[in-house]
Scaffold this motif. Structure first.
Motif, PDB file in Angstrom:
ATOM      1  N   GLU A 131     -15.867   5.271   9.899  1.00  0.00           N
ATOM      2  CA  GLU A 131     -15.497   6.684  10.005  1.00  0.00           C
ATOM      3  C   GLU A 131     -16.642   7.550  10.535  1.00  0.00           C
ATOM      4  OE1 GLU A 131     -12.653   8.006   9.638  1.00  0.00           O
ATOM      5  OE2 GLU A 131     -11.479   6.425   8.675  1.00  0.00           O
ATOM      6  N   GLY A 132     -17.825   6.929  10.736  1.00  0.00           N
ATOM      7  CA  GLY A 132     -18.915   7.690  11.320  1.00  0.00           C
ATOM      8  C   GLY A 132     -20.158   7.735  10.447  1.00  0.00           C
ATOM      9  N   PRO A 133     -21.272   8.265  10.992  1.00  0.00           N
ATOM     10  CA  PRO A 133     -22.573   8.223  10.319  1.00  0.00           C
ATOM     11  C   PRO A 133     -22.684   9.121   9.093  1.00  0.00           C
ATOM     12  CG  PRO A 133     -22.703   9.460  12.370  1.00  0.00           C
ATOM     13  CD  PRO A 133     -21.361   8.827  12.355  1.00  0.00           C
ATOM     14  N   ARG A 134     -21.773  10.065   8.925  1.00  0.00           N
ATOM     15  CA  ARG A 134     -21.895  10.975   7.788  1.00  0.00           C
ATOM     16  C   ARG A 134     -21.309  10.388   6.504  1.00  0.00           C
ATOM     17  NH1 ARG A 134     -23.804  15.790   9.300  1.00  0.00           N
ATOM     18  NH2 ARG A 134     -23.677  16.367  11.512  1.00  0.00           N
ATOM     19  N   VAL A 135     -20.638   9.252   6.626  1.00  0.00           N
ATOM     20  CA  VAL A 135     -20.084   8.586   5.437  1.00  0.00           C
ATOM     21  C   VAL A 135     -21.213   7.855   4.723  1.00  0.00           C
ATOM     22  CG1 VAL A 135     -18.417   6.898   4.586  1.00  0.00           C
ATOM     23  CG2 VAL A 135     -17.853   8.336   6.564  1.00  0.00           C
ATOM     24  N   ALA A 136     -21.329   8.065   3.411  1.00  0.00           N
ATOM     25  CA  ALA A 136     -22.450   7.496   2.650  1.00  0.00           C
ATOM     26  C   ALA A 136     -22.424   5.975   2.620  1.00  0.00           C
ATOM     27  CB  ALA A 136     -22.431   8.041   1.220  1.00  0.00           C
ATOM     28  N   GLN A 169      -0.251   1.878  -0.297  1.00  0.00           N
ATOM     29  CA  GLN A 169      -0.041   1.930   1.149  1.00  0.00           C
ATOM     30  C   GLN A 169      -1.268   2.483   1.866  1.00  0.00           C
ATOM     31  OE1 GLN A 169       3.601   4.193   1.042  1.00  0.00           O
ATOM     32  NE2 GLN A 169       4.892   2.355   0.992  1.00  0.00           N
ATOM     33  N   GLU A 170      -1.946   3.437   1.260  1.00  0.00           N
ATOM     34  CA  GLU A 170      -3.178   3.964   1.852  1.00  0.00           C
ATOM     35  C   GLU A 170      -4.276   2.908   1.873  1.00  0.00           C
ATOM     36  OE1 GLU A 170      -4.046   6.791   3.460  1.00  0.00           O
ATOM     37  OE2 GLU A 170      -1.874   7.109   3.464  1.00  0.00           O
ATOM     38  N   ASP A 171      -4.356   2.107   0.799  1.00  0.00           N
ATOM     39  CA  ASP A 171      -5.336   1.026   0.737  1.00  0.00           C
ATOM     40  C   ASP A 171      -5.097   0.025   1.857  1.00  0.00           C
ATOM     41  OD1 ASP A 171      -7.508  -0.191  -1.096  1.00  0.00           O
ATOM     42  OD2 ASP A 171      -6.124  -1.878  -0.847  1.00  0.00           O
ATOM     43  N   ASN A 172      -3.829  -0.278   2.105  1.00  0.00           N
ATOM     44  CA  ASN A 172      -3.479  -1.173   3.210  1.00  0.00           C
ATOM     45  C   ASN A 172      -3.967  -0.624   4.548  1.00  0.00           C
ATOM     46  OD1 ASN A 172      -2.300  -3.593   2.534  1.00  0.00           O
ATOM     47  ND2 ASN A 172      -0.211  -2.808   2.497  1.00  0.00           N
ATOM     48  N   LYS A 173      -3.690   0.649   4.791  1.00  0.00           N
ATOM     49  CA  LYS A 173      -4.088   1.271   6.059  1.00  0.00           C
ATOM     50  C   LYS A 173      -5.604   1.297   6.209  1.00  0.00           C
ATOM     51  CE  LYS A 173      -0.027   4.302   6.287  1.00  0.00           C
ATOM     52  NZ  LYS A 173       0.452   5.714   6.192  1.00  0.00           N
ATOM     53  N   MET A 174      -6.297   1.611   5.106  1.00  0.00           N
ATOM     54  CA  MET A 174      -7.754   1.692   5.157  1.00  0.00           C
ATOM     55  C   MET A 174      -8.362   0.356   5.548  1.00  0.00           C
ATOM     56  SD  MET A 174     -10.482   2.369   2.102  1.00  0.00           S
ATOM     57  CE  MET A 174     -10.404   0.647   1.593  1.00  0.00           C
ATOM     58  N   TRP A 175      -7.867  -0.734   4.927  1.00  0.00           N
ATOM     59  CA  TRP A 175      -8.455  -2.038   5.219  1.00  0.00           C
ATOM     60  C   TRP A 175      -8.043  -2.573   6.591  1.00  0.00           C
ATOM     61  CZ3 TRP A 175     -12.682  -3.784   3.476  1.00  0.00           C
ATOM     62  CH2 TRP A 175     -13.125  -3.399   2.217  1.00  0.00           C
ATOM     63  N   GLN A 176      -6.874  -2.181   7.070  1.00  0.00           N
ATOM     64  CA  GLN A 176      -6.520  -2.528   8.443  1.00  0.00           C
ATOM     65  C   GLN A 176      -7.543  -1.928   9.412  1.00  0.00           C
ATOM     66  OE1 GLN A 176      -4.195  -4.423   9.785  1.00  0.00           O
ATOM     67  NE2 GLN A 176      -2.807  -4.856   8.077  1.00  0.00           N
ATOM     68  N   ALA A 202      -7.538  -9.241   2.625  1.00  0.00           N
ATOM     69  CA  ALA A 202      -6.862 -10.496   2.975  1.00  0.00           C
ATOM     70  C   ALA A 202      -5.609 -10.236   3.800  1.00  0.00           C
ATOM     71  CB  ALA A 202      -6.510 -11.279   1.710  1.00  0.00           C
ATOM     72  N   ALA A 203      -4.873  -9.177   3.454  1.00  0.00           N
ATOM     73  CA  ALA A 203      -3.657  -8.842   4.193  1.00  0.00           C
ATOM     74  C   ALA A 203      -3.965  -8.490   5.640  1.00  0.00           C
ATOM     75  CB  ALA A 203      -2.921  -7.701   3.507  1.00  0.00           C
ATOM     76  N   ALA A 204      -5.068  -7.773   5.851  1.00  0.00           N
ATOM     77  CA  ALA A 204      -5.448  -7.371   7.206  1.00  0.00           C
ATOM     78  C   ALA A 204      -5.887  -8.566   8.045  1.00  0.00           C
ATOM     79  CB  ALA A 204      -6.561  -6.332   7.147  1.00  0.00           C
ATOM     80  N   LEU A 205      -6.373  -9.614   7.391  1.00  0.00           N
ATOM     81  CA  LEU A 205      -6.841 -10.806   8.096  1.00  0.00           C
ATOM     82  C   LEU A 205      -5.774 -11.876   8.248  1.00  0.00           C
ATOM     83  CD1 LEU A 205     -10.403 -11.582   6.643  1.00  0.00           C
ATOM     84  CD2 LEU A 205      -9.860 -10.945   8.992  1.00  0.00           C
ATOM     85  N   GLU A 206      -4.643 -11.744   7.551  1.00  0.00           N
ATOM     86  CA  GLU A 206      -3.660 -12.815   7.417  1.00  0.00           C
ATOM     87  C   GLU A 206      -3.405 -13.545   8.736  1.00  0.00           C
ATOM     88  OE1 GLU A 206      -0.662 -15.463   6.340  1.00  0.00           O
ATOM     89  OE2 GLU A 206      -2.282 -14.525   5.220  1.00  0.00           O
ATOM     90  N   SER A 207      -3.601 -14.866   8.675  1.00  0.00           N
ATOM     91  CA  SER A 207      -3.448 -15.712   9.860  1.00  0.00           C
ATOM     92  C   SER A 207      -3.386 -17.160   9.410  1.00  0.00           C
ATOM     93  CB  SER A 207      -4.658 -15.519  10.794  1.00  0.00           C
ATOM     94  OG  SER A 207      -4.724 -16.557  11.753  1.00  0.00           O
TER      95      SER A 207
END
Length: 615
Positions: free
Chosen positions: A588-593, A435-442, A474-479
């Motif tokens: 998430e911003g510039p500090r993310v590698a 479920q977290e993976d889903n939210k992240m890719w959304q 793919a789930a986030a793009l579904e159309s």
């Protein structure tokens, strides 16, 4: 459409290039407007686009530059010489490295071995850019692309002659028209599919994923989209020139492939339905090995459709010009193998027969006499030889329990926890992690859409995810406007391709150290998350990028997510590949590698001389 031949077109492209410096996402927006406007209108389009550019402020809240600093791995590109990749010879326009015809003919013909993947050794790999044919244009948008393909994009007329009476494809002026016919359904795929749907539950989401073996130009898969069913179609690169290329130009999922000596590159229990319409596969041969492979990839409760010879041989043996004794024996053998597999025959009418795989093995006494596959991992299929054995069902406790777990109808199954995760099949991938993976890719895809405004427009129909994970991109793009080829790298830490199929998507195993089983210019957008880190010590990043360029359409888009130091290396290589690029911070911003590289492949065709490196 983008075409070549009018001097004004070149001025328009130069105008587009100027706007890139004002904002990379503006480039996406203007490119879309230019493509929709048609070709040959010259500077009037450029002037209109200039007006639109003045209002382009999409990047007002998103900074272009990364903020990692040299200490964090950001490289100074000026210190490195850019290698400029030259165009390959025009004879390589339709080059498919692992299905190259001359190399194929050196392999045995037995069991179609010569039509399987045979990739070039390192010394024979090309290090140049595959050109598009002269006159190449952007394909029509779906659903028009289902019925029409620009002739310039796949200039091969042989099928219009060979299959003229079967209504496969017709040549009309500067386009090919696909009436929806096929060898087994000359009256059209629609009517044929409705006939199947009277037996198979295609209208309620129960059947979502399908496999078409020996697909021709994939009209069956093309018309299944009306039922919200997505088909993985395959056919060899053989005398039926460009059939898979036509399928992909139409916006239909397909790969070059054959059922020969090695296992299909799909996981077990993947497809709700499998189909053969005169596919010329000897189902009764090799002690049932090919039907056993279909059984492996077919979900418990799934359907197998056999349409054409030898079904209804009594009435057709003369028309087929084959001895009735031979056809009778062929069907008898198929029936015996189906019984051994514990498939139930649910329908036979005319030249169509349908079997259903039982939901579990509780009532399968026949399997007690069969040889069961001993493989410790049933999805270990990459270049593995086919075997004469039956893949065991997952264990069940009752006669009405679906082996492997019952799926929700689509689209409900899209975000429902897949049975393979709910059943703890993957250590470390919990329900919460899914479920977290889903939210992240959304969230990630929403960020992509803020940069590339064309993602929702229908401009990108054929999309590839090179490292698909749990299928959440793919789930986030579904159309209905698009489909995604979810690729599971063979060296991935976890093989979750079965999860992707359980969500109602299609995908395939592949090793990105080799070329993909497709023609050049067959994908509109390619997404690569962590691919270059994954393959950092396995093969050359240059080879992977050249393969991405080969399969990407002119003016197609690329999105690469990876660590900053890896992306800087990728950007340096791609700078010599006629791509326009921009690297941006993680959402998430510039500090993310991790950073994101956006690119657009420039329009160029065979015969054009010289270019400047991309930036």
């Amino acid at each position: 459409m983008a075409t070549k031949g009018n001097p004004g077109d070149n001025r328009t492209r130069n105008s587009v290039s100027m706007f890139i410096v004002a904002g990379f996402c503006c480039f996406f927006y203007l490119l879309g407007a230019w493509q929709r406007s048609g070709a040959g209108k010259g500077d009037s389009i450029a002037l209109e686009m200039t007006k639109q550019a003045e209002d382009c402020s999409i990047f007002s809240n998103l900074e272009f530059e990364t903020h990692h600093g040299d200490k964090m791995g950001q490289a100074d590109d000026s210190k490195f010489e850019v290698k400029i990749f030259k165009p390959c010879d025009d004879s390589y326009i339709d080059y498919t490295p692992c299905q190259e015809q001359m190399r194929a003919m050196t392999f045995p013909r037995e069991n179609m071995n010569y039509r399987e993947r045979h990739c070039p050794p390192e010394a024979e790999k090309l290090h140049c850019l595959i050109p598009a044919p002269k006159g190449y244009v952007t394909p029509f948008q779906w659903p028009k692309s289902r019925d029409y393909v620009p002739y310039a994009n796949a200039p091969h007329k042989s099928l219009t002659v060979e299959k003229a009476v079967q209504n496969w494809v017709q040549y009309e002026g500067d386009v090919f028209r696909f009436p929806g016919g096929g060898t087994q359904f000359p009256q059209g795929a629609d009517a044929y599919i409705e006939q199947l749907a009277s037996v198979i539950p295609m209208d309620n989401g129960t059947v979502r994923t399908a496999l078409d073996t020996g697909c021709g130009v994939a009209s069956w898969g093309a018309y299944l989209f009306k039922k919200n069913v997505v088909a993985m179609s395959f056919a060899p690169r053989d005398s039926h020139e460009a059939q898979v290329q036509f399928a992909l130009e139409r916006g239909v999922p397909a790969v070059i492939g054959v059922l020969g000596t090695i296992k299909l590159p799909y996981p077990s229990r993947a497809f709700d339905m499998a189909h053969c319409s005169r596919c010329l596969i000897p189902w009764g041969g090799n002690d049932g090995m090919y039907m056993m492979e279909v059984d492996r990839v077919l979900r418990p409760g799934g359907y197998w459709i056999l349409s054409g010879p030898p079904i209804n041989w009594r009435n057709n043996y003369q028309a087929w010009e084959r001895p009735k004794e031979e056809l009778e024996q062929e069907q008898k053998k198929i029936e015996e193998i189906a019984q051994l597999l514990c498939w139930e025959k649910t329908h036979e009418k005319g030249e169509i027969a349908i079997w259903r795989k039982r939901i579990n093995n509780m009532d399968c006494k026949e399997r007690d006499t069969a040889t069961m596959c001993k493989s410790t991992y049933v999805n270990d299929v990459w270049y593995k030889k086919l075997e004469v054995c039956i893949t065991p069902y997952p264990e069940t406790l009752s006669s009405d329990e679906v082996a492997g777990g019952k799926l929700k109808p689509f689209p409900e199954r899209l975000n429902t926890v897949p049975p393979r995760i709910a059943g703890d099949e993957f250590p470390g991938v919990s329900v919460d992690a899914f479920q977290e993976d889903n939210k992240m890719w959304q969230k990630s895809v929403e960020a992509y859409k803020r940069i590339n405004k064309l993602l929702d427009s229908g401009r990108y129909r054929n999309i590839m995810d090179m490292n698909a994970g749990l299928g959440s991109f793919a789930a986030a793009l579904e159309s209905p406007k698009l489909w995604v080829m979810n690729v599971m790298p063979t060296i991935a830490e976890r093989d979750t391709l079965g999860v992707i199929f359980e969500r109602g998507f299609i995908g395939i195993y592949h090793d990105w150290c080799e070329a993909f089983s497709t023609y050049p210019r067959t994908y509109d957008l390619i997404h690569a998350s962590g691919v270059f880190s994954l393959y950092k010590d396995k093969c050359n990043a240059e080879d992977i990028l050249l393969e991405m360029d080969r399969i990407l359409r002119p003016e197609g888009a690329v999105i690469i997510r990876d660590h900053a130091d890896v992306l800087n290396k990728v950007k340096r290589i791609a700078s010599g590949m006629r791509w326009n690029m921009k690297m941006v911070d993680h959402e998430e911003g510039p500090r993310v590698a991790q950073k994101v590289l956006f690119a657009v492949k420039r329009y160029w065709v065979a015969g054009e001389k010289g270019t400047t490196p991309a930036g």
